[in-house]
Design an enzyme around this catalytic site. Structure first.
Site, PDB file in Angstrom:
ATOM      1  N   MET A  62      11.624  24.265   2.509  1.00 54.57           N
ATOM      2  CA  MET A  62      10.852  23.427   1.584  1.00 54.57           C
ATOM      3  C   MET A  62      11.733  22.583   0.681  1.00 54.57           C
ATOM      4  O   MET A  62      11.466  21.401   0.463  1.00 54.57           O
ATOM      5  CB  MET A  62       9.925  24.308   0.730  1.00 54.57           C
ATOM      6  CG  MET A  62       8.979  23.493  -0.143  1.00 54.57           C
ATOM      7  SD  MET A  62       7.980  24.507  -1.235  1.00 54.57           S
ATOM      8  CE  MET A  62       6.986  25.421  -0.087  1.00 54.57           C
ATOM      9  N   TYR A 121      15.725  30.135   7.985  1.00 53.98           N
ATOM     10  CA  TYR A 121      14.497  30.817   8.407  1.00 53.98           C
ATOM     11  C   TYR A 121      14.446  30.996   9.915  1.00 53.98           C
ATOM     12  O   TYR A 121      14.828  30.107  10.678  1.00 53.98           O
ATOM     13  CB  TYR A 121      13.270  30.004   7.986  1.00 53.98           C
ATOM     14  CG  TYR A 121      12.877  30.173   6.542  1.00 53.98           C
ATOM     15  CD1 TYR A 121      12.564  31.414   6.022  1.00 53.98           C
ATOM     16  CD2 TYR A 121      12.806  29.070   5.702  1.00 53.98           C
ATOM     17  CE1 TYR A 121      12.188  31.558   4.689  1.00 53.98           C
ATOM     18  CE2 TYR A 121      12.425  29.198   4.373  1.00 53.98           C
ATOM     19  CZ  TYR A 121      12.123  30.455   3.877  1.00 53.98           C
ATOM     20  OH  TYR A 121      11.752  30.590   2.574  1.00 53.98           O
ATOM     21  N   ARG A 147     -11.124  -0.095  14.172  1.00 57.01           N
ATOM     22  CA  ARG A 147     -10.770   0.734  13.034  1.00 57.01           C
ATOM     23  C   ARG A 147     -11.497   0.207  11.804  1.00 57.01           C
ATOM     24  O   ARG A 147     -12.345   0.878  11.245  1.00 57.01           O
ATOM     25  CB  ARG A 147      -9.248   0.727  12.854  1.00 57.01           C
ATOM     26  CG  ARG A 147      -8.735   1.678  11.816  1.00 57.01           C
ATOM     27  CD  ARG A 147      -7.222   1.619  11.679  1.00 57.01           C
ATOM     28  NE  ARG A 147      -6.752   0.377  11.078  1.00 57.01           N
ATOM     29  CZ  ARG A 147      -5.520   0.185  10.622  1.00 57.01           C
ATOM     30  NH1 ARG A 147      -4.623   1.149  10.722  1.00 57.01           N
ATOM     31  NH2 ARG A 147      -5.163  -0.965  10.090  1.00 57.01           N
ATOM     32  N   LYS A 174       0.838  -1.202   0.000  1.00 57.26           N
ATOM     33  CA  LYS A 174       0.000   0.000   0.000  1.00 57.26           C
ATOM     34  C   LYS A 174       0.875   1.255   0.000  1.00 57.26           C
ATOM     35  O   LYS A 174       2.065   1.191   0.324  1.00 57.26           O
ATOM     36  CB  LYS A 174      -0.930  -0.014   1.224  1.00 57.26           C
ATOM     37  CG  LYS A 174      -0.203  -0.025   2.557  1.00 57.26           C
ATOM     38  CD  LYS A 174      -1.154  -0.326   3.716  1.00 57.26           C
ATOM     39  CE  LYS A 174      -0.411  -0.326   5.033  1.00 57.26           C
ATOM     40  NZ  LYS A 174      -1.250  -0.829   6.142  1.00 57.26           N
TER      41      LYS A 174
HETATM   42  C1  PLP Z   1      -0.511  -1.751   6.855  1.00 54.10           C
HETATM   43  C2  PLP Z   1      -1.121  -3.057   7.201  1.00 54.10           C
HETATM   44  C3  PLP Z   1      -0.340  -4.227   7.267  1.00 54.10           C
HETATM   45  C4  PLP Z   1       1.162  -4.187   7.215  1.00 54.10           C
HETATM   46  O1  PLP Z   1       1.609  -3.713   8.463  1.00 54.10           O
HETATM   47  P1  PLP Z   1       3.154  -3.562   8.820  1.00 54.10           P
HETATM   48  O2  PLP Z   1       3.149  -3.142  10.246  1.00 54.10           O
HETATM   49  O3  PLP Z   1       3.688  -2.509   7.914  1.00 54.10           O
HETATM   50  O4  PLP Z   1       3.806  -4.883   8.601  1.00 54.10           O
HETATM   51  C5  PLP Z   1      -0.994  -5.433   7.442  1.00 54.10           C
HETATM   52  N1  PLP Z   1      -2.350  -5.483   7.581  1.00 54.10           N
HETATM   53  C6  PLP Z   1      -3.115  -4.381   7.576  1.00 54.10           C
HETATM   54  C7  PLP Z   1      -4.574  -4.504   7.770  1.00 54.10           C
HETATM   55  C8  PLP Z   1      -2.531  -3.135   7.397  1.00 54.10           C
HETATM   56  O5  PLP Z   1      -3.303  -2.027   7.410  1.00 54.10           O
END
Ligand code: PLP
Length: 338
Positions: free
Chosen positions: A285, A236, A122, A31
């Site tokens: 930046m 800055y 969540r 992701k």
């Molecule tokens: C991001 C995520 C993972 C991977 O988690 P890591 O801590 O990066 O290994 C696995 N399962 C879900 C549901 C996630 O959101």
């Protein structure tokens, strides 16, 4: 500005995590563009190493990744079936009864998975929601049932065992592959592995996988150097003033490139072949200013992420975690792959 990414180290980290969960299939979480590194390169390398299960957050990420992987690779979408999403060639992880019924109405017979909430609150169905649709969901044969641990990077947290017990209570007897663990859960041991594990951050060389091979080196070019005299300030808001004559290098990257402004005056350094050069003044930046007085020769590039200052050390300086450092790295770097 060069972000050197060691694909072989990513593959080695995937294999090392797979070896810790020998009874399970090992997926790869890619992701957020493989945690900022580039999913179009990372996912095919892991496919070549044997990975067949991939996870993205959004259907749009899955659509972008689909052409880079053969058909027998499953791309699972953690946000599930959201209204209007194009899930062609993807597997939604359905998070609520609403998503389940939407998906079954719009994609009858197509593959799907289920996420249950075991305490993180969540994503995923709660116990009562799951009980209400469980028989119908199981008869439609989900690819797998998963949940996610909130505290897996803290082995002593009682929440881990509580979530494990909740997951067992909701899924024992389902006769469907089960998945509970990301990187942290893999390290908690075999009770947490079930049939499919889902490492992300550990592949990319960061905590909680302390034994990971480093994956990223970030090298930043020096644009110019100058001598500042005692009492002159740099940057800055004039937050840093030279106590004596100092040589200052100005380097071409800044917070627009994910070099968080919070590392200003934090003790973070850039490195010249292992020698620390403290960052002085504010990160701006597109620029950072560095005290290179200690160098006999100022090289053309200085490293921000390197063995002397790995991702997690930089994260400590910024008051954050390795995940945020990696996913903040912007699009202006030349990414080179080894
Ligand atoms: C991001 C995520 C993972 C991977 O988690 P890591 O801590 O990066 O290994 C696995 N399962 C879900 C549901 C996630 O959101």
């Amino acid at each position: 500005m060069t972000l050197h990414i060691d694909l072989q180290a990513i593959v080695a980290n995937w294999k090392a995590l797979a070896a810790k969960a020998p009874g399970a299939r090992t997926a790869a979480v890619v992701k957020a563009d493989a945690y900022g590194l580039g999913a179009a390169r990372v996912a095919p390398a892991l496919y070549a190493a044997g990975a067949r299960d991939f996870f993205v957050a959004l259907a749009s990420e899955g659509r972008a990744l689909r052409p880079h992987l053969p058909d027998d690779a499953c791309i699972n979408v953690l946000s599930g079936h959201m209204e209007g999403a194009d899930l062609t060639g993807l597997v939604p992880v359905l998070n609520s009864p609403e998503q389940f019924f939407r998906d079954r109405a719009m994609r009858p017979g197509r593959p799907f998975a289920i996420q249950l909430d075991t305490g993180m609150n969540r994503l995923g169905m709660e116990a009562g929601e799951w009980a209400a649709i469980r028989a119908e969901a199981l008869s439609a044969k989900p690819d797998f049932i998963m949940s996610h641990l909130a505290c897996a990077d803290e082995p002593d947290q009682p929440a881990n065992a509580m979530q494990l017990a909740a997951f067992r209570a909701m899924t024992d007897g389902c006769d469907v592959p089960r998945s509970l663990s990301a990187t942290g859960g893999i390290l908690l041991g075999p009770d947490y592995h079930f049939d499919l594990v889902r490492p992300g951050i550990g592949l990319y060389g960061a905590l909680p996988f302390a034994d990971a091979q480093p994956v990223v080196r970030l090298s930043l070019p020096v644009i110019q150097t100058r001598i500042v005299q005692p009492g002159e300030f740099v940057g800055y808001s004039a937050t840093w003033t030279a106590g004596g004559p100092r040589r200052i290098a100005t380097v071409a990257a800044g917070y627009a490139d994910g070099i968080l402004r919070s590392i200003s005056s934090s003790g973070a350094s850039l490195y010249a072949a292992g020698t620390a050069c403290p960052i002085v003044g504010r990160v701006s930046m597109d620029l950072i200013t560095v005290d290179v007085t200690g160098l006999a020769d100022v090289p053309g590039e200085l490293d921000l992420i390197c063995p002397e200052q790995p991702v997690d050390r930089l994260a400590d300086h910024a008051g954050t975690i390795g995940y945020e450092i990696l996913t903040s790295l912007g699009h202006r770097y030349d990414r080179t792959w080894r």
